[in-house]
Motif scaffolding. Structure first.
Motif, PDB file in Angstrom:
ATOM      1  N   VAL A 132      35.915 -41.978 112.107  1.00  0.00           N
ATOM      2  CA  VAL A 132      35.331 -42.139 113.427  1.00  0.00           C
ATOM      3  C   VAL A 132      33.858 -42.476 113.264  1.00  0.00           C
ATOM      4  CG1 VAL A 132      34.850 -40.971 115.613  1.00  0.00           C
ATOM      5  CG2 VAL A 132      36.968 -40.475 114.364  1.00  0.00           C
ATOM      6  N   GLN A 133      33.414 -43.494 113.958  1.00  0.00           N
ATOM      7  CA  GLN A 133      32.010 -43.872 113.916  1.00  0.00           C
ATOM      8  C   GLN A 133      31.214 -42.900 114.773  1.00  0.00           C
ATOM      9  OE1 GLN A 133      30.398 -46.291 112.314  1.00  0.00           O
ATOM     10  NE2 GLN A 133      32.200 -47.068 111.279  1.00  0.00           N
ATOM     11  N   ARG A 134      30.173 -42.306 114.199  1.00  0.00           N
ATOM     12  CA  ARG A 134      29.327 -41.398 114.952  1.00  0.00           C
ATOM     13  C   ARG A 134      28.242 -42.188 115.657  1.00  0.00           C
ATOM     14  NH1 ARG A 134      28.414 -36.295 110.918  1.00  0.00           N
ATOM     15  NH2 ARG A 134      30.615 -35.787 110.688  1.00  0.00           N
ATOM     16  N   GLU A 135      27.870 -41.668 116.799  1.00  0.00           N
ATOM     17  CA  GLU A 135      26.798 -42.321 117.538  1.00  0.00           C
ATOM     18  C   GLU A 135      25.466 -42.033 116.862  1.00  0.00           C
ATOM     19  OE1 GLU A 135      26.771 -41.349 121.661  1.00  0.00           O
ATOM     20  OE2 GLU A 135      28.939 -41.554 121.834  1.00  0.00           O
ATOM     21  N   LYS A 136      24.593 -43.009 116.887  1.00  0.00           N
ATOM     22  CA  LYS A 136      23.277 -42.808 116.316  1.00  0.00           C
ATOM     23  C   LYS A 136      22.441 -42.004 117.290  1.00  0.00           C
ATOM     24  CE  LYS A 136      23.060 -46.818 113.346  1.00  0.00           C
ATOM     25  NZ  LYS A 136      22.292 -48.005 112.993  1.00  0.00           N
ATOM     26  N   ARG A 137      21.682 -41.058 116.746  1.00  0.00           N
ATOM     27  CA  ARG A 137      20.809 -40.247 117.578  1.00  0.00           C
ATOM     28  C   ARG A 137      19.502 -40.979 117.827  1.00  0.00           C
ATOM     29  NH1 ARG A 137      21.273 -34.279 114.838  1.00  0.00           N
ATOM     30  NH2 ARG A 137      23.514 -34.031 115.136  1.00  0.00           N
ATOM     31  N   PRO A 138      18.951 -40.798 119.006  1.00  0.00           N
ATOM     32  CA  PRO A 138      17.640 -41.410 119.240  1.00  0.00           C
ATOM     33  C   PRO A 138      16.585 -40.678 118.417  1.00  0.00           C
ATOM     34  CG  PRO A 138      18.279 -40.041 121.107  1.00  0.00           C
ATOM     35  CD  PRO A 138      19.458 -40.094 120.162  1.00  0.00           C
ATOM     36  N   PRO A 139      15.505 -41.351 118.057  1.00  0.00           N
ATOM     37  CA  PRO A 139      14.463 -40.689 117.254  1.00  0.00           C
ATOM     38  C   PRO A 139      13.846 -39.535 118.035  1.00  0.00           C
ATOM     39  CG  PRO A 139      13.743 -42.848 118.000  1.00  0.00           C
ATOM     40  CD  PRO A 139      15.184 -42.716 118.383  1.00  0.00           C
TER      41      PRO A 139
END
Length: 103
Positions: free
Chosen positions: A23-30
């Motif tokens: 499953v591709q994880r969502e990237k977190r905002p900085p």
């Protein structure tokens, strides 16, 4: 006479498993930058901890396992090794904080 033997494959002995999809994880905002006031207090505490860790790494003051930093400082002083007085003052000032008293 010809013998016919059944050829055995490795898959005959082991259960075949289906591959699972990752499953591709969502990237977190900085993370947002900290306020300047918070940076100053954290920086001072980080600097003090850095000084204590540097004291821990100095072999000339003896081994540091099994005793507190203040005990190690006092032992080094007792043996005439002249540990830095700033370290003792820092340890005395922060003697209730376990982050400063032990490694």
């Amino acid at each position: 006479m010809t013998m016919t033997t059944k050829r055995r494959l490795i898959t005959d002995s082991f259960k075949v498993m289906k591959k699972t999809r990752r499953v591709q994880r969502e990237k977190r905002p900085p993370t947002p930058p900290q306020k300047e006031e918070e940076n100053n207090t954290v920086t001072q505490q980080d600097e003090e901890l850095r000084q204590l860790k540097q004291f821990d790494l100095e072999w000339k003051y003896g081994p540091c396992t099994g005793i507190s930093r203040l005990q190690r400082w006092e032992r080094a002083q007792l043996h005439g090794l002249n540990p830095p007085q700033e370290i003792r003052e820092l340890l005395m000032r922060t003697n209730n904080d376990p982050q400063f008293t032990s490694r």
